[in-house]
Every structure is written in C-alpha cells, then in structure tokens.
Design a protein around this motif. Sequence first.
Motif, short mmCIF file in Angstrom:
data_model
loop_
_atom_site.label_atom_id
_atom_site.label_comp_id
_atom_site.label_asym_id
_atom_site.label_seq_id
_atom_site.Cartn_x
_atom_site.Cartn_y
_atom_site.Cartn_z
N SER C 362 0.85 -1.19 0.00
CA SER C 362 0.00 0.00 0.00
C SER C 362 0.89 1.25 0.00
O SER C 362 1.60 1.50 0.96
CB SER C 362 -0.90 -0.02 1.23
N VAL C 363 0.85 1.99 -1.11
CA VAL C 363 1.61 3.22 -1.24
C VAL C 363 0.64 4.38 -1.42
O VAL C 363 -0.17 4.38 -2.35
CB VAL C 363 2.56 3.18 -2.46
N ILE C 364 0.70 5.35 -0.52
CA ILE C 364 -0.22 6.47 -0.55
C ILE C 364 0.52 7.69 -1.10
O ILE C 364 1.53 8.11 -0.56
CB ILE C 364 -0.79 6.75 0.85
N LEU C 365 -0.02 8.24 -2.20
CA LEU C 365 0.63 9.35 -2.89
C LEU C 365 -0.01 10.68 -2.53
O LEU C 365 -1.24 10.80 -2.52
CB LEU C 365 0.52 9.17 -4.40
N PHE C 366 0.82 11.67 -2.31
CA PHE C 366 0.37 13.04 -2.05
C PHE C 366 0.94 13.95 -3.12
O PHE C 366 1.89 13.59 -3.82
CB PHE C 366 0.84 13.50 -0.68
N THR C 367 0.37 15.15 -3.21
CA THR C 367 0.94 16.09 -4.17
C THR C 367 0.75 17.52 -3.73
O THR C 367 -0.21 17.84 -3.01
CB THR C 367 0.32 15.91 -5.57
N LEU C 368 1.66 18.38 -4.15
CA LEU C 368 1.49 19.83 -4.04
C LEU C 368 1.28 20.44 -5.42
O LEU C 368 1.33 21.66 -5.58
CB LEU C 368 2.70 20.46 -3.35
N ASP C 369 1.08 19.57 -6.40
CA ASP C 369 0.84 20.03 -7.77
C ASP C 369 -0.52 19.49 -8.20
O ASP C 369 -0.64 18.34 -8.63
CB ASP C 369 1.96 19.51 -8.68
N GLU C 370 -1.53 20.33 -8.07
CA GLU C 370 -2.89 19.87 -8.32
C GLU C 370 -3.11 19.43 -9.77
O GLU C 370 -4.05 18.70 -10.04
CB GLU C 370 -3.89 20.98 -7.99
N THR C 371 -2.26 19.88 -10.68
CA THR C 371 -2.44 19.46 -12.07
C THR C 371 -2.25 17.96 -12.21
O THR C 371 -2.68 17.37 -13.20
CB THR C 371 -1.45 20.17 -13.03
N ALA C 372 -1.59 17.35 -11.25
CA ALA C 372 -1.35 15.90 -11.33
C ALA C 372 -2.58 15.08 -10.93
O ALA C 372 -2.66 13.90 -11.26
CB ALA C 372 -0.17 15.51 -10.44
N TYR C 373 -3.55 15.68 -10.25
CA TYR C 373 -4.71 14.91 -9.79
C TYR C 373 -5.38 14.13 -10.93
O TYR C 373 -5.53 12.94 -10.89
CB TYR C 373 -5.78 15.84 -9.21
N SER C 374 -5.84 14.89 -11.93
CA SER C 374 -6.62 14.23 -12.98
C SER C 374 -5.74 13.65 -14.06
O SER C 374 -6.10 12.68 -14.70
CB SER C 374 -7.61 15.22 -13.59
N ARG C 375 -4.56 14.26 -14.26
CA ARG C 375 -3.72 13.83 -15.37
C ARG C 375 -2.89 12.61 -15.00
O ARG C 375 -2.67 11.74 -15.82
CB ARG C 375 -2.77 14.98 -15.75
N GLU C 376 -2.41 12.54 -13.76
CA GLU C 376 -1.47 11.47 -13.44
C GLU C 376 -1.91 10.61 -12.26
O GLU C 376 -1.91 9.39 -12.33
CB GLU C 376 -0.08 12.08 -13.15
N LEU C 377 -2.31 11.27 -11.16
CA LEU C 377 -2.51 10.50 -9.93
C LEU C 377 -3.76 9.62 -9.99
O LEU C 377 -3.71 8.45 -9.62
CB LEU C 377 -2.56 11.46 -8.73
N ALA C 378 -4.88 10.18 -10.44
CA ALA C 378 -6.09 9.36 -10.50
C ALA C 378 -5.92 8.23 -11.52
O ALA C 378 -6.28 7.08 -11.21
CB ALA C 378 -7.30 10.23 -10.82
N PRO C 379 -5.37 8.49 -12.71
CA PRO C 379 -5.15 7.36 -13.63
C PRO C 379 -4.21 6.29 -13.07
O PRO C 379 -4.44 5.11 -13.26
CB PRO C 379 -4.55 8.04 -14.87
#
Lengths: 478, 478, 478
Positions: C362-379
């Motif tokens: 289980s690896v939980i990812l965080f970000t300070l770059d909201e552009t990654a939410y829909s483009r990278e992290l959710a996919p």
Amino acid sequence: MAQQRARGREETLLDVDRLFPADPGTRSVARELYAHIRDLPIVSPHGHTDPRWYAENEAFPDPAQLFVVPDHYVFRMLFGQGVKLEELGVPTRDGTAVETDSRKIWRRFAENYHLFRGTPTRLWLDHSFSTLFDIDVVLSAKTADFYYDRIAERLAQLDYRPRALFERFNIEVIATTESPLDDLRWHQKIGESGWTGRVITAYRPDAVVDPAFQGFRENIEIFGEISGENVGNFAGYLDAHRARRRFFKSLGATSTDHGHATARTENLDRGEAERLYQKALRGDISAEEADAFRGHMLTEMARMSLDDGLVMQIHPGSWRNHSQAIFNRFGRDKGFDIPTRTDYVKALKPMLDVVGTEPGLSVILFTLDETAYSRELAPLAGVYPCLKLGPAWWFFDSAEGMRRFRELTTETAGFYNTVGFNDDTRAFCSIPARHDVARRVDCAFLAELVVTGRLREDEAHEVAHDLTYRLVKEAYRL
Amino acid sequence: MAQQRARGREETLLDVDRLFPADPGTRSVARELYAHIRDLPIVSPHGHTDPRWYAENEAFPDPAQLFVVPDHYVFRMLFGQGVKLEELGVPTRDGTAVETDSRKIWRRFAENYHLFRGTPTRLWLDHSFSTLFDIDVVLSAKTADFYYDRIAERLAQLDYRPRALFERFNIEVIATTESPLDDLRWHQKIGESGWTGRVITAYRPDAVVDPAFQGFRENIEIFGEISGENVGNFAGYLDAHRARRRFFKSLGATSTDHGHATARTENLDRGEAERLYQKALRGDISAEEADAFRGHMLTEMARMSLDDGLVMQIHPGSWRNHSQAIFNRFGRDKGFDIPTRTDYVKALKPMLDVVGTEPGLSVILFTLDETAYSRELAPLAGVYPCLKLGPAWWFFDSAEGMRRFRELTTETAGFYNTVGFNDDTRAFCSIPARHDVARRVDCAFLAELVVTGRLREDEAHEVAHDLTYRLVKEAYRL
Amino acid sequence: MAQQRARGREETLLDVDRLFPADPGTRSVARELYAHIRDLPIVSPHGHTDPRWYAENEAFPDPAQLFVVPDHYVFRMLFGQGVKLEELGVPTRDGTAVETDSRKIWRRFAENYHLFRGTPTRLWLDHSFSTLFDIDVVLSAKTADFYYDRIAERLAQLDYRPRALFERFNIEVIATTESPLDDLRWHQKIGESGWTGRVITAYRPDAVVDPAFQGFRENIEIFGEISGENVGNFAGYLDAHRARRRFFKSLGATSTDHGHATARTENLDRGEAERLYQKALRGDISAEEADAFRGHMLTEMARMSLDDGLVMQIHPGSWRNHSQAIFNRFGRDKGFDIPTRTDYVKALKPMLDVVGTEPGLSVILFTLDETAYSRELAPLAGVYPCLKLGPAWWFFDSAEGMRRFRELTTETAGFYNTVGFNDDTRAFCSIPARHDVARRVDCAFLAELVVTGRLREDEAHEVAHDLTYRLVKEAYRL
C-alpha cells in the motif's frame, strides 16, 4: 423536499434530471434546452467499435463478454482494487488459461460495483441497464444473477443484434478506426449488404508512421504491397499514404487520426526526412530521431489533408502500456495508458508555420493534459484557422471533465472552434449513454450562462443544437 | 419562473443580475455587496490606452476603427474562423492595400458576432453598445447598419470625445505604458492643458532590456541620447535607466512593467553583467546569454525600485508572434501571442534572495499559466513581503478566469496579497465594462463565502471595497 | 432571506451550515449526510503533534505560544504583510533575542486577523475559539485582550491539558512522525503511563536517506549505533532500516513517510546502490547522484513494506526553505516551503515496475501540484493495486482544495482508491476543526452528486461513512 426527491430518485436507475444544475431556476432552463436536442440523431465521428459487428450482425455473446472483458474502463478499476485480470477473463498473450465462466466473471464485477460510484462508467452502465434491459435495481452481489439472466435473455433476441441496436440508438453515422494495413473488408461487406446504416472508416497510420511501433519494418513491407507503391524511399512511402488515404476515402473516411506520445511536429527538409526514413527501415534509428520522424509525418499528413480534404485528428499525450509486466502478459490497451504533461505551443509550431493559416485545412486537437485547455489549446484554436478543439477525451469524457472543458475553453475560443462530441468507444452499448451525458452537460453549462446573463436563451438553443449536431457534421465534413 | 426571467433578459442587452450566482439566496447577497461598490471611481493602474487621445481630444473616427481594427481580441476570433485580416482593415507592414471601407468591415464583424457567444469580448461589447450607445438589440447581419449609424452619429458628438468619456467612465486615474525611448510628449501636453483628468505613464523598458528586441542596438543608442548617460558600459546603462525612471516619475509614473518570455531572474556579478551587456551591444550575444541578461535586469530593476519606490510589475509567459507569416505581413500584437507554461519558484529565487524580504519593495506578479496560481504564486505571495498577485490577466480576464483566480489563490494568499483589478486594455470603451465584470465576479465570490459560512457579511462588504478601490491605490501607490 | 440568514450568521463565529452548498435542496442533502458522520471518532493517521504533550500532559503555556509562534500557516501570512518574525516571537537559530511578551505577540496577531479572511486558517481558528473557548466575537485589535485572557484562563484548567483535549476531540488514534534516530521515549512513556489514548509513531527516514540532509553523515553514524547494524556498507544500512522499522512497529507504527523534493524513484542494481551509498558516506556525492540514491531508497522502502506491512506514504514536491536568508536566521519550517511542478508518471515507473502490481503493498501518494490529480494521480491509482491517493495536502487542505481533489480524482479513481482525511498538523487545537472541514466538504460533494442524479442517497451515506472512518482505518491498517 430533498428527501422526497431522493425517494423519487431511488425508484429507478436513472434520474430524469441527472447532470442538470441543482439550482431550480437554472435546472429548468437546462431542461428546456435539453428537450429540444435530446432526440437528435447521434453523429459519432470518432470511435473504436468493430466494423465486423455491423458486417456480420451476429448476437453479442453474453453479459460479461459485452460489458466486462473488453472494457478497460471496467477491468482497470477492478484490477486496481486487487482483482486479477485472469479472474475477469482478460485473455493472455501466450494463451495461458484465464476464467472462461462468464457468470463467474459477471459476479466478480457485480460484487465490486460500488467501486464505480461517482464515475462516468457507472452512469454509462446504469444507462444501458435501464434503457436497454429495463432493469431498475442497482447491480450488486445480490442482483448479479438477476442481471445476468435478464441481459443474456435479451442479447439472444434479434432486436439486440448490432444493426438493430445501431438503429435503436438513432445513429446517423459512425466512424471506426483502421490501420492503413487493414483491407477494410468489413466496411466493404457492410457497403455490399444493402443495409442502410452508415459506418465509415478513419485512417490511423500509427503502425506505419511510428518507427517504435511493434513490427514497424514488417508493417512497412505490407504497406508497400497493399498500396502498390515503392516504399523503399521516402517519396514512395508518401505515395503509399496517398494511395491508402484514397482507398479509405472510397469507403467513407472523412478523417485521419494520429496517436502520438507528444504533440511534437517537425518540418524537416526532404533530405533529412529521407535519411531518417532509411534509418527507420534499417532499424537503427535513435529514439530522438524516431520522435523527429513522427513529428515530421504530422506535417506531411497535414499537407496531404490540404490536398485530399481529410480532417486531421491529433491525440497526443498518452504513455502507453505503463506497466511492463501487464504488457508482457496481456498486451496493449489493458488500462495502463497514463496521461502525461503535454506541450502544444512549441510542439505544433513547425506544422503551423507550414499550414496553420490555411482555412481549407481542419486539424482537431485533443489532450490528456487539462492544463493545456486554457493556457495553450483555446488560445491556439482561437486564432489559427486550421485548428479546432476536440471534446474532452478519455479520462475527461465525464460530467466534470466536460464541464471543465467548456469552462476553460469557451471564453477564449468560443463555441465555434469546438467540434461537438466524440464517444471514442469500443463499448457499443455505452454510445447513447455517452452522447446523452455530453448533451446534458452542455445544456447545463449553457443554462448557467443564460441564468447569469452571459447568453440569451434563444442563442443558447441555437448553440445547443450546434454543439450536438451541426458543428460535428461540419467539422468532420460528414 | 426561469421562462419569465428569460423573457425579462431578452428585453435588453444587459441582464441587471449578470455574473451573480444563480442561487437566489447567494444572488441577493452578491447584489447587496455590489450595490455598495458599483459606483466607486475606476482606478486603472495598468493599461495601454493611447495618451494622445487625452492630449488631443479628437473624435474617434468610426465604429470599425473604434471596435474592430485595433482590437486583437476581436480580429483574432474572426481570423480563426476564416476571415482575412485584410478584409478587416488590419494594416500591413509593407503598406499593401487592405479594406478601407469601415462599413464593410463592420458588416463582416456583425455577421460573425455569434462567434463571440460565451466570451468576455461579447460581454464588454454589449456593455458598450448598451450603456454608451443605448442599443438594445443584438448585433447581427440584420442589425449591422443600424448599429453602424447609431455609433457613428454618437462618435461625432462632443460628449463622445476621449476626455468626456474619461469623465463619464468615472476614471479617477489611468496609467498608460511607455518605452524609455518615448519623450512622453502627450503626457506633457495633457499636464499643460489644464484638463484635470489624471493620466500617468508607466516605465516599460523591454525595448532596451531585451537584446532580442527588434532594433535593440539602435534603441540603446537613442537611450543614451535621451538620457544623457554614457551607455557604452553597464554602469552608465544602469544610470540611463535611473534617469529615465526619474523622468517618468516626474510625469506621474508609479510603476514599471516588464514583459518577459519567462519569469527567469538572475543575480550576476558585475563583471558578468558587463560582459553580457557588451555582447548585446556588439550583437553577438547567444540566446541563453540574452535570457540571462534579461533575468539579471529584473534584479537590477528591483534594486532601483527599492531606491525610487516605483512598483514593479512582471508579466511573463507569452510566446509573442507565434505565426511567423502573420508577423511578417502584419507585425506585432495581431492575436498570435500564446501563453506558455511558466515556472516561478526557481525562476524568481535569484531576485528574491536579493530583495525578497524587503517590505519596502512591491513586486506584482502576473501569469498566463493558471496552474501557477495555487502551486506557486499564492504560496510565494503569501510569505514574501515584496510579492503581490496581479489580477487574472489577458486570456483570463473573464468571468470564469477571475473566479478561478480567487478560488485558487485566496485560501493560501488571502485577499490582502492581491491588488485589485487591471483592465490592461487598448480598447477605451471596454474599460467600464471590464471593471464592472471584475466587481461583479468579486461580489459573487464573496457572496458564496458568506452564504457558506466562510466570511461574515460585514467583512465581505469591507473586502469588496478593498478589492475595488483601496488595495489598488495602495498597491500601486496612487 | 439572505439578510436574515446573514444576521443569523453574525451571532456566532460558526455558521451551523458552513461549507454546505448554497442551493437549499442540495444543502439539505448535505446536512443529512453530515448528521450521520459528524460524531464519528477522529482517526488521524498522519500528523506532526508532539508526543511529549501526551507523555507529560503539561498545560500549554499561553495563547501566543499555542496559536501563533509554532504555526507556520499563521506567521507566514503576517510576515508576508510586513510583520517581522522576531516581533512574533519566532526563535532565531543563533539565539538573538526575539519578542517574549506573549500578550504583545497576540495583539500583533489580532490586529492583523483580517488578513486571514477567506483562508482555512481563519476557519480552523474560529472553530477553536468558538468550540474550545466559547468565544463568539471576531478576533481584532479591539477584542485581542479579551481573547488573550479567556484563552489563558482556560489553558490553566486541567481539562485543557493535552490528554483531556485528546479525549474531548474524540480521537480514536493519532500518529506522530519521527526520525529513525529518535529513541521514541515519549511514545514509550505514553505506553507505560496507563493512559488509554492511542498515540502511535510513523517512520520518517529523510534524515538518513537524503545525502543532502543537514548532518547526513553524522546521522548515519548515529543510525548505526541506535540500530546496532554495520552501516559501513549498503546491505548493513538496509538492515539498519529494517531494525528501526521493527522498533517503530513495536511502538504502534503502521506507516512510513517520505518527504522528497520530487517523486523520482529508481531501481538501481546493488553495485550502483553501494557505490552511491559510499559516495554519500564520504560526502563527495553529486546532486544528481544524491537524487538517484533517494529515488532508489523509495524502491527499497517499498520492498521492505512488502515484507513488514508498513504502509508507505510519499510526500513529494516541496522546495524547502526557499529563502536562504530566513533559513539562515530562523531555520527550517518557517513558511518558506514552496510547491513545485511534480511528475509522477515517469518518476514512479522504476518503483512500480518492481512492486506496482502487488496487492499486498500500500503506497499512498500526495501532491502539491494539483495538475497531477486528474492527469497522473487518478489514472495511476485507478489501475495500480498498490497505489492509493492521499487527501488534499498542505496548501490544499482547505474547502476549495478538497473540493478540487474530489472533482478531479473521483471520476477516474472513484472513492475507493482514496484514504480519507489527514490533518497533517502540529497545531493541536486545529485537529477537530480540520476533520470537520473535511467531513463537511465531502458531504457537500456527495450531496451534489445525489442531487444531480450521479449517486443514490443510500450509497452517499455509505460513502460518507467510508471516507470519514472505514477507508482511513483500512488504508493505514489501524
């Protein structure tokens, strides 16, 4: 009141007001706009349904084979929560056995159906279950068998065959996507069958344009044979494209489609293009050279479009087959294509310097990087006559994704540099659902403009019609 | 009810509640906030109107020359849909003939007016048509001549001359933007005229700071002459800036403005700066060196601002003149400036390490890359005392763009690290429309905060006033 | 009605309907959802409270020391508007005197409280003031002393000691974060104290993983001593990690946490890893090599997690200590950590190729770059079984930030690839406020889905419970 509405909602899988704004005044404007366009025919200018379905008109095999096994939106979510692809019947490349019991596959899907809450997949599926199969309970472990039996029973009926569904879906025209190496036999068979459904192809040359494509050199050989051109040099290779484009046009194609890792274009001189092509043929082209070659071919394709009038679609920015392990075992298109940051401003300049201000050319841009909507794509499409914006694509083909597309592009590019909706799908039953979502989201957006004094209601009606029907046909020359 | 409201809306070009939230409760809070600030004077600290207008106070020539020919928002949209710039009367660089019949230009514009649906340009134009020219039908092919005649008739009246409009617009102060090479004759003439309108200049040194600027070396020569400093070395060159800044201040300037391709800053040692300057003078500076020089000059300008108190504005991220063909034929500012991805965190560090924590300095940052709002700009402005955030700029000077600006910056930077609105325009008649849009969008945003319990209504009133008036005057030291 | 509601709002610091949608129908659904989850216990799996508080259970010193001096959200905003950190009592590294009069510090804070309008800090503070200290007037220069006295009086009471507040906050479990070099004495003391509050640690190895960390080489020495392993070679160094992880687990740890400048991972061969480790030990490692080493350690940590079951958290993308001057004078964590653009797709691939499809990890990812939410992290999270999405983090731990998180991730990753809320705070009193904000924003989002026909109300109730409680416990194995 909310309680009451909530109860109302629970009686069926589909809320009649779904995707309309919550505010009652805005909702009633949206409803009114939608009422005038909901029954317009579906124009589907870009997608991946199998032309064989329409050619042979065989029954779809069973619920799992229809809704689960071929749909990467579905199995990627299940896999992401620990269900093995083998357990979902996804075939392996080496033929290792996978689950073949479709009812078992269906039950696995059903017991995990809650994972799709809040996703467009859920909306599309519920739309199919409700409108095609007259089901009004939510799919779950408990209702899995009821669902399976109902769907299986219907699929056996003649009016659930592909052509019957095509007509029932009110599809005016649908485009499929084929490689230049395809002989288009199914399209020919459809044409000869006397059936009046309009199914056309689109020219997708990645397999013979991308030196890194699996089997590129063999592909080029076949390309030479099938086109009758001498593909041993770059001029002949371009002629082969011209020949195949002519052939595709003869089977209805009005567009080409280009799936590149980036939006890079190049305008190489002929000698350099020849040099790279020869390296690609010999298989000793570097990654950077291959990328330049792909980029140059976009410019060549644009030049050909100027001549033959095919509309050009560019779909950049997907990192294909991100998991090597999954690719090795299951192959392409297994849900592991991940979007990447994509630049357009620098990338498209070489092509735009050649053809950008030609009003006779039509290039439709797509993106998997939403940050480009307002920063790059709307400003570019708002000024270059050849450029238009394709609809929200793939991971963004969703209510929120479509809303963002409109919010982020309209103020700079307006509505008239956009081209209506693409369903872009292999999932046949989802087609009416997807178009319905797009129509509702556009009406919701327009209603918001009307209620906030940014658009007159009579204009909103015209725009709703344009987005649903007229702009699609014009942009794709259908 | 929506029907009724819709009918109400159709009676005029302007909905009285435009841009307010749809929800009735929130709308009434927004209305109340707006009622208290709608009539505040316009403070316009950054823009591109022509000081000659105010100096000479001649009538504007005709509707097309006022609304179409000089406005790149307008002609870029028409060009993007296939109308030639020549047909719109946009002058060519080589003097090749273009359309000169203003009525014909106006008709072309009118018959394509639907292209602007959903854009801020449409809102601004309708605002002018309605409030200045008392028109209440939508512009179209059918109404084109009516519009033309009405506007032409009014423009001939004395109360439509620039100074009369300035007063009618309730402008307290407006800044124009000039090059250091400008002799500011129009500003001097305004000052000597006895007219009480406050028109000030701003120092925009790109032409003598950017070694890649057209005519850079000749510019530097003139810079030396006009400043009386020895610009043969870097120290004298800096002195020339100091001299011109003093002169600009004497004509009211309170700010400088810097339009760079990126936000890159540098803090070079004096020897390196001299070396790059000499290369720039000789014309053998590389692209990378020119970029470093521009970056270093931002730090030098910041140092000068510490001394002379001029507020510094940085407008980075525009790829100017993206189409070579259009630039060759028509020159700069023809709608082909396209935003690019812009970094601030690394780019500004050299300058911030020199002056970042000086509370006496004021640097206002702008962006064409909205992704920087929440990720970079709000976090930077929220902690560095010298940094403030300029309003949503250019393509984002729109209802949705302004809303996103507030949503993406407020939670990290609050309201008090922002500086109110800039109209940033050459389109004189759009000034009241643009300020009105900004006021409405801010009130809508504040109303939303009030209704969702995030701000008290008395505080919202104070913030609305601050954003419209107080913060602008303080931030720009007006 | 809005007026009436507004008056209602002014009677207290907290609107009972705060953060719920404005539309009355949607608001009533949100209220109903919230009513069922508002009183669930707080599960706080990631944060930075001081374990010593719970171990010693001493009174908090005074209002300024509780709310101003240690809270970088608070003092960064004041500093950004010209208040010196010295005037706020922030201690210097060299011991230079700073303000010690807490009442003076409090007054400075109070007279600038308007700066926080529209920020989450304001919401958190008002929540504490209202619910903990029964205050119902807004903090300002005028009310500063009233506030100070009231808070100081309460802090002296036994029921405002840390353990009493912990219980009052209804915390079921809270995690702190410690370095491998920490002896965890406070956790041991808590364990031995007989108090039943569950306070666990988390393994944060940056100090011994990042060759650029201050004192890295000394840290490694201590690491060897404290673990009893031979850290002279890479194998022993990994064993030291294993040993310390075991020790952390024995004091309740269920997770590790990794704060890297980027999300870069590597999968180096053992020889290369050893080579880089030796260079790091010698202090002659280059910046690029250090980055590769950090990247490789993420993969090693993932491998260890496969063995010992610790959940892995990755917090990338912060440019730490951006102002050199502030760092030199005041040290780390002074509000000068700025987000940067962050790539995940390429960066995580090396690690994912090793462990990505392991459902046991289980690896939980965080970000300070909201552009990654829909483009990278959710996919990514929507398909890789090991990946889950951490909640909106740091600058985005706010109403708008959380809303964007849901809007941008749900359609691709659903709800079930997310892990509920983290308060991630050092500010003890803000914990209930932060969890309350998250619960309200989630209920608002779910209500919107219900009212727009995207989710059934019974399902929304289940999801609300899952997001608040069940998913947190499962994701963090609590």
